[in-house]
Design a protein around this motif. Sequence first.
Motif, mmCIF file in Angstrom:
data_model
loop_
_atom_site.group_PDB
_atom_site.id
_atom_site.type_symbol
_atom_site.label_atom_id
_atom_site.label_comp_id
_atom_site.label_asym_id
_atom_site.label_seq_id
_atom_site.Cartn_x
_atom_site.Cartn_y
_atom_site.Cartn_z
ATOM 1 N N ASN A 4 0.830 -1.208 0.000
ATOM 2 C CA ASN A 4 0.000 0.000 0.000
ATOM 3 C C ASN A 4 0.863 1.255 0.000
ATOM 4 O O ASN A 4 0.576 2.234 -0.712
ATOM 5 N N ARG A 5 1.920 1.235 0.804
ATOM 6 C CA ARG A 5 2.798 2.401 0.891
ATOM 7 C C ARG A 5 3.546 2.645 -0.410
ATOM 8 O O ARG A 5 3.661 3.790 -0.862
ATOM 9 N N ILE A 6 4.015 1.568 -1.038
ATOM 10 C CA ILE A 6 4.789 1.714 -2.275
ATOM 11 C C ILE A 6 3.946 2.307 -3.398
ATOM 12 O O ILE A 6 4.392 3.195 -4.132
ATOM 13 N N VAL A 7 2.724 1.846 -3.545
ATOM 14 C CA VAL A 7 1.903 2.253 -4.701
ATOM 15 C C VAL A 7 0.902 3.346 -4.369
ATOM 16 O O VAL A 7 0.238 3.880 -5.261
ATOM 17 N N GLY A 8 0.737 3.673 -3.102
ATOM 18 C CA GLY A 8 -0.152 4.758 -2.733
ATOM 19 C C GLY A 8 -1.622 4.456 -2.872
ATOM 20 O O GLY A 8 -2.434 5.343 -3.147
ATOM 21 N N LYS A 9 -1.991 3.218 -2.652
ATOM 22 C CA LYS A 9 -3.402 2.816 -2.712
ATOM 23 C C LYS A 9 -3.592 1.555 -1.876
ATOM 24 O O LYS A 9 -2.623 0.844 -1.585
ATOM 25 N N LYS A 10 -4.818 1.294 -1.493
ATOM 26 C CA LYS A 10 -5.121 0.074 -0.752
ATOM 27 C C LYS A 10 -5.200 -1.083 -1.739
ATOM 28 O O LYS A 10 -5.984 -1.043 -2.701
ATOM 29 N N VAL A 11 -4.404 -2.110 -1.534
ATOM 30 C CA VAL A 11 -4.293 -3.223 -2.477
ATOM 31 C C VAL A 11 -4.783 -4.512 -1.817
ATOM 32 O O VAL A 11 -4.453 -4.800 -0.668
ATOM 33 N N TYR A 12 -5.553 -5.272 -2.583
ATOM 34 C CA TYR A 12 -6.075 -6.562 -2.123
ATOM 35 C C TYR A 12 -5.648 -7.634 -3.125
ATOM 36 O O TYR A 12 -5.978 -7.548 -4.315
#
Length: 313
Positions: free
Chosen positions: A17-25
């Motif tokens: 999440n921190r690397i891409v700047g979004k919440k990832v599932y």
Amino acid sequence: MYPLIHQTPLITSETTNRIVGKKVYFKMENQQKTGAFKIRGALNKMMQLPENLRRQGVITASAGNHAQGVAYAAKRSNIKATIYMPKHTPINKINATKAYGAEVVLTGVNFDEAYKASLVEQKSTGKIYIHPFDDYDVMAGQGTIALEFLNEVKDLDTIIVPVGGGGLISGIAVAAKSINPTIKVIGVQSSYASPIFRAFHNIQQTKSNVGTTIAEGIAVQNPGQKTLPIIEKFVDDIVTVSDSEIAGSILYMLERNKTLVEGAGAAAIAALFSYSQQIRSKHCGIIVSGGNIDLQQMTSIQNLAQNHYVQTG
């Protein structure tokens, strides 16, 4: 199809999440029975067959994961299955297919050559063909992934999907957009095997646009006749990633999330990292489509990943 298949887990990663700047599932289809999503479509297709057609047996061609899905479904349905596979299919996929009781025929250097050979036998024997992607029942089975995903993550706004012949993304796109018409569906192909990317973006097709890739599970030469119109109607974009980007994502998932992913299964992860700035999403779903990797590839994967290792610090 339940309980013959798993409702696969979702995992999240604060580092990602921190690397891409979004919440990832991450939708972990590498933890599905047979190690990949393909069991869904194969089983759904098999369950539609009446008894008189089941007695004729089934036949298909596959680079590996669909083979295992058909073999597993056939075993559970007491149907004889014949699977044509390319000669260079990883040995673990060949052995797993045989272990489910299917007859395996190795022929051709890629999926398309194995597919053509399987059609010859199908015509001569009358066996029922279970296409790996260009079949509406198969697509519908794959679409159950989207139903599970959106049932668990109500505010999912984007799904990134690996693309070979297009069966997975077709089923997911139709299912997802029937629930949420505004959701974005993005497909990912290997830059070494990108016929659907080229068709989607109206780039002239050439015979040389399919080469060797570590994502052999999505190395398909031609788009499906049934899948391509669905993709053009329901999918928002198709992108490509390199083998080194895929390799970097395999190592990332192994080191950060302690899970083993095959090349095709890492394609959507690679796209997440490579296109994170372009993908406008707050809640992004990633289809981790399979985990049936040949461990003998790991040294070459490490070498490939040197220039695209995802930095987490």
